[in-house]
Design a protein around this motif. Structure first.
Motif, PDB file in Angstrom:
ATOM      1  N   ARG A   1       0.854  -1.181   0.000  1.00 21.82           N
ATOM      2  CA  ARG A   1       0.000   0.000   0.000  1.00 21.82           C
ATOM      3  C   ARG A   1       0.891   1.232   0.000  1.00 21.82           C
ATOM      4  O   ARG A   1       1.909   1.271   0.700  1.00 21.82           O
ATOM      5  CB  ARG A   1      -0.846  -0.047   1.278  1.00 21.82           C
ATOM      6  CG  ARG A   1      -1.810   1.049   1.491  1.00 21.82           C
ATOM      7  CD  ARG A   1      -2.571   0.896   2.826  1.00 21.82           C
ATOM      8  NE  ARG A   1      -3.089  -0.446   3.050  1.00 21.82           N
ATOM      9  CZ  ARG A   1      -2.729  -1.226   4.064  1.00 21.82           C
ATOM     10  NH1 ARG A   1      -1.862  -0.831   4.950  1.00 21.82           N
ATOM     11  NH2 ARG A   1      -3.263  -2.424   4.203  1.00 21.82           N
TER      12      ARG A   1
ATOM     13  N   ILE B   1      -3.190   3.860  -2.637  1.00 21.64           N
ATOM     14  CA  ILE B   1      -3.327   2.797  -3.625  1.00 21.64           C
ATOM     15  C   ILE B   1      -2.888   1.511  -2.951  1.00 21.64           C
ATOM     16  O   ILE B   1      -1.870   1.481  -2.251  1.00 21.64           O
ATOM     17  CB  ILE B   1      -2.542   3.081  -4.925  1.00 21.64           C
ATOM     18  CG1 ILE B   1      -2.852   2.009  -5.972  1.00 21.64           C
ATOM     19  CG2 ILE B   1      -1.053   3.236  -4.653  1.00 21.64           C
ATOM     20  CD1 ILE B   1      -2.396   2.360  -7.376  1.00 21.64           C
TER      21      ILE B   1
ATOM     22  N   TYR C   1      -2.588  -2.804  -3.399  1.00 22.36           N
ATOM     23  CA  TYR C   1      -2.647  -4.023  -4.207  1.00 22.36           C
ATOM     24  C   TYR C   1      -2.380  -5.195  -3.275  1.00 22.36           C
ATOM     25  O   TYR C   1      -1.485  -5.144  -2.433  1.00 22.36           O
ATOM     26  CB  TYR C   1      -1.580  -4.029  -5.306  1.00 22.36           C
ATOM     27  CG  TYR C   1      -1.397  -5.401  -5.910  1.00 22.36           C
ATOM     28  CD1 TYR C   1      -2.278  -5.865  -6.875  1.00 22.36           C
ATOM     29  CD2 TYR C   1      -0.399  -6.249  -5.457  1.00 22.36           C
ATOM     30  CE1 TYR C   1      -2.147  -7.150  -7.391  1.00 22.36           C
ATOM     31  CE2 TYR C   1      -0.262  -7.532  -5.959  1.00 22.36           C
ATOM     32  CZ  TYR C   1      -1.134  -7.967  -6.935  1.00 22.36           C
ATOM     33  OH  TYR C   1      -1.019  -9.234  -7.431  1.00 22.36           O
TER      34      TYR C   1
ATOM     35  N   LEU D   1      -6.983  -4.615  -6.530  1.00 22.46           N
ATOM     36  CA  LEU D   1      -6.418  -3.273  -6.625  1.00 22.46           C
ATOM     37  C   LEU D   1      -7.492  -2.269  -6.221  1.00 22.46           C
ATOM     38  O   LEU D   1      -8.584  -2.263  -6.791  1.00 22.46           O
ATOM     39  CB  LEU D   1      -5.949  -2.984  -8.054  1.00 22.46           C
ATOM     40  CG  LEU D   1      -5.321  -1.613  -8.298  1.00 22.46           C
ATOM     41  CD1 LEU D   1      -4.024  -1.451  -7.501  1.00 22.46           C
ATOM     42  CD2 LEU D   1      -5.064  -1.409  -9.781  1.00 22.46           C
ATOM     43  N   ASN D   2      -7.177  -1.447  -5.213  1.00 23.53           N
ATOM     44  CA  ASN D   2      -8.096  -0.427  -4.704  1.00 23.53           C
ATOM     45  C   ASN D   2      -7.390   0.921  -4.710  1.00 23.53           C
ATOM     46  O   ASN D   2      -6.178   0.996  -4.497  1.00 23.53           O
ATOM     47  CB  ASN D   2      -8.534  -0.756  -3.275  1.00 23.53           C
ATOM     48  CG  ASN D   2      -9.210  -2.102  -3.165  1.00 23.53           C
ATOM     49  OD1 ASN D   2     -10.074  -2.440  -3.958  1.00 23.53           O
ATOM     50  ND2 ASN D   2      -8.818  -2.888  -2.185  1.00 23.53           N
ATOM     51  N   LEU D   3      -8.147   1.975  -4.920  1.00 24.93           N
ATOM     52  CA  LEU D   3      -7.608   3.335  -4.952  1.00 24.93           C
ATOM     53  C   LEU D   3      -8.573   4.258  -4.227  1.00 24.93           C
ATOM     54  O   LEU D   3      -9.790   4.201  -4.462  1.00 24.93           O
ATOM     55  CB  LEU D   3      -7.433   3.802  -6.399  1.00 24.93           C
ATOM     56  CG  LEU D   3      -6.984   5.238  -6.630  1.00 24.93           C
ATOM     57  CD1 LEU D   3      -5.569   5.449  -6.120  1.00 24.93           C
ATOM     58  CD2 LEU D   3      -7.080   5.579  -8.107  1.00 24.93           C
TER      59      LEU D   3
END
Length: 159
Positions: free
Chosen positions: A69, A81, A83, A105-107
């Motif tokens: 992160r 961000i 992953y 994957l998060n943002l």
């Protein structure tokens, strides 16, 4: 009589889940490095192994997970961000099915309107790779996947 059902295989039985002595082993780790006042990087992971002492795997145990992160904070704007990878879960109980691994994957972007104590507007993208995710720890592990790609916008207030 209590009956438990595994809906993924249409098995219903009063002895599908039974009590027994079990041994859990595992680890969880997280390390963060502050690159600067505005930027930090984190690596993380977790793993659990659970077996009955009489032999056999316990059901609904999540697979190993590891990822990274990045967090950035510049004045009123923050971003993250993240992953991570979840491995295939093949250490399964007799009535379970193997759950495939996946990448996530998060943002998140956020803006503080009036400093640390004021409202925060945010925009979050989840599962940006649009993976089909089956949560092995769920009773519905092979019936209902987790949500696909999604975007959430909101206003968070603390009081």
């Amino acid at each position: 009589e209590i009956r438990f059902c595994d809906w993924s295989s249409d098995v219903c039985s009063s002895d599908l889940y039974t009590q027994g002595d079990a041994e859990f082993t595992g680890m969880e780790a997280e390390a963060t490095y502050r690159v600067s006042d505005a930027l930090s990087a984190t690596v993380f992971g977790d793993y659990v192994r659970a077996e009955l002492k009489a032999g056999g795997n316990l059901p609904r145990i999540p697979a190993a997970r590891y990822g990274m992160r990045l967090n950035a904070n510049v004045q009123a704007v923050s971003g993250e961000i993240e992953y991570y990878r979840v491995n295939e879960q093949d250490d399964i109980a007799g009535f379970e099915a193997v759950t495939p691994g996946y990448d996530m994957l998060n943002l998140t972007l956020s803006f503080s309107i009036r400093g640390e104590t004021g409202p925060v507007m945010y925009l979050r993208g989840s599962n940006l790779l649009d993976e089909v995710v089956w949560n092995h720890a769920s009773y519905l592990a092979h019936v209902v996947p987790l949500p696909g790609r999604g975007v959430t916008a909101g206003l968070r207030m603390s009081f």
